[in-house]
Design a protein around this motif. Sequence first.
Motif, PDB file in Angstrom:
ATOM      1  N   PRO A   8       0.821  -1.204   0.000  1.00 16.82           N
ATOM      2  CA  PRO A   8       0.000   0.000   0.000  1.00 16.82           C
ATOM      3  C   PRO A   8       0.857   1.257   0.000  1.00 16.82           C
ATOM      4  N   SER A  12      -1.553   1.134   6.167  1.00 19.23           N
ATOM      5  CA  SER A  12      -2.996   0.987   6.160  1.00 19.23           C
ATOM      6  C   SER A  12      -3.529   0.249   7.368  1.00 19.23           C
ATOM      7  N   ALA A 157      -4.494  -4.870   9.119  1.00 14.61           N
ATOM      8  CA  ALA A 157      -5.629  -4.303   8.376  1.00 14.61           C
ATOM      9  C   ALA A 157      -6.500  -3.551   9.375  1.00 14.61           C
ATOM     10  N   THR A 158      -7.358  -2.706   8.879  1.00 12.80           N
ATOM     11  CA  THR A 158      -8.246  -1.966   9.793  1.00 12.80           C
ATOM     12  C   THR A 158      -9.698  -2.295   9.484  1.00 12.80           C
ATOM     13  N   MET A 161     -12.143  -1.907   6.039  1.00 12.70           N
ATOM     14  CA  MET A 161     -11.524  -2.265   4.754  1.00 12.70           C
ATOM     15  C   MET A 161     -12.382  -3.324   4.052  1.00 12.70           C
ATOM     16  N   SER A 162     -12.379  -3.279   2.722  1.00 12.78           N
ATOM     17  CA  SER A 162     -13.079  -4.323   1.968  1.00 12.78           C
ATOM     18  C   SER A 162     -12.244  -5.600   2.003  1.00 12.78           C
ATOM     19  N   GLN A 165      -9.225  -5.138  -0.074  1.00 12.18           N
ATOM     20  CA  GLN A 165      -8.172  -4.315   0.542  1.00 12.18           C
ATOM     21  C   GLN A 165      -7.397  -5.116   1.591  1.00 12.18           C
ATOM     22  N   ARG A 166      -8.137  -5.934   2.368  1.00 10.79           N
ATOM     23  CA  ARG A 166      -7.451  -6.745   3.384  1.00 10.79           C
ATOM     24  C   ARG A 166      -6.486  -7.716   2.706  1.00 10.79           C
TER      25      ARG A 166
END
Length: 308
Positions: A8, A12, A157-158, A161-162, A165-166
């Motif tokens: 990224p 992120s 990851a947060t 996130m989709s 995205q993860r």
Amino acid sequence: MTTTTHAPAARSGTSAADIAFHYDVSNEFYALWLDRTMSYSAGLWDGVDGDPADADTLARAQRAKLDHHLDLAGATDGSGGFQLLDVGCGWGGMTAHAVGSGRVQQATGLTLSPAQHAHMTELRMPGVVPLLESWDAHSTERPYDGIVSVGAFEHFATDGMSAQQRLAVYGAYFEKCHGWLKPAGQMSLQTIAYDDETGPDGPVGRFVAANIFPGMTLPRLAEITAACDRYFSVTVLTASPDDYARTLNSWSARLLRARSQAEELVGPEGFRRYRLYLRASESTFLRRAATLYRIGFRRRDEPLPRPA
Ligand SMILES: C[S@@+](CC[C@H](N)C(=O)[O-])C[C@H]1O[C@@H](n2cnc3c(N)ncnc32)[C@H](O)[C@@H]1O
């Protein structure tokens, strides 16, 4: 080294502020209820009996966990000057044990917490290199012989996130590890993961996200295996939710025993919040809403082709 293709642009995972919110509460407070290695992740309880509130009982389970991960990372007896990377090193229990036991010559630890970094720096342990740095900013001139990461993947990851995205973040992590390791290098990962259909929407998940660990989310096993497959083959996979339940039970009993000192350090409300988090999290593992994975990996020196 491989070129980084899906790292990224900006970090992120859990933000530095959210990490500080949790880990920089007070080193003294955590020392009251963690064991003497200051391990803040599940111990390995096979064959460990005794009073869960007892410091030695907890320390035995934590030491067994540290040794298990060193085994998975291929650190045997220190011969050959083994170089270890610990991603998310906490207060440095793993790095200190790795070097102190003679299994590793040099152990580099990454943390995002200034309080943890200061604690490790003050110890000045020869062979231990503490870095206040995120994994996605880390680079090394000299490849590592092995990598461990215990209880940090949950921050990569947060929430919000989709799935795509993860997967991109987890994939970027494994790609980085591949680049840092020597050919045929070994690696270990210990992480909590969602294991039932409630995921982050369960009541405990919501309480913990709002009050204890803001900005984090747990992976599912399928995401880990999809993200690592190109760069690593999995050599060992164990699911041990009861190890986390027993560890949380021990922390909770130890915190209760140290109540007055804890309240002096974090106030009655802080004590109450931490007790609730520890008790509720224990029930999450007992109900199997979440589980604990310990995974061993071997580097694929030729990464698999990218899926079409
Ligand atoms: C639950 S603690 C576990 C610490 C230690 N491994 C243990 O078992 O005691 C999580 C650790 O991950 C670190 N961490 C979280 N996100 C990170 C990141 N992006 N890069 C490096 N470390 C990170 C935190 O600073 C913290 O030290």
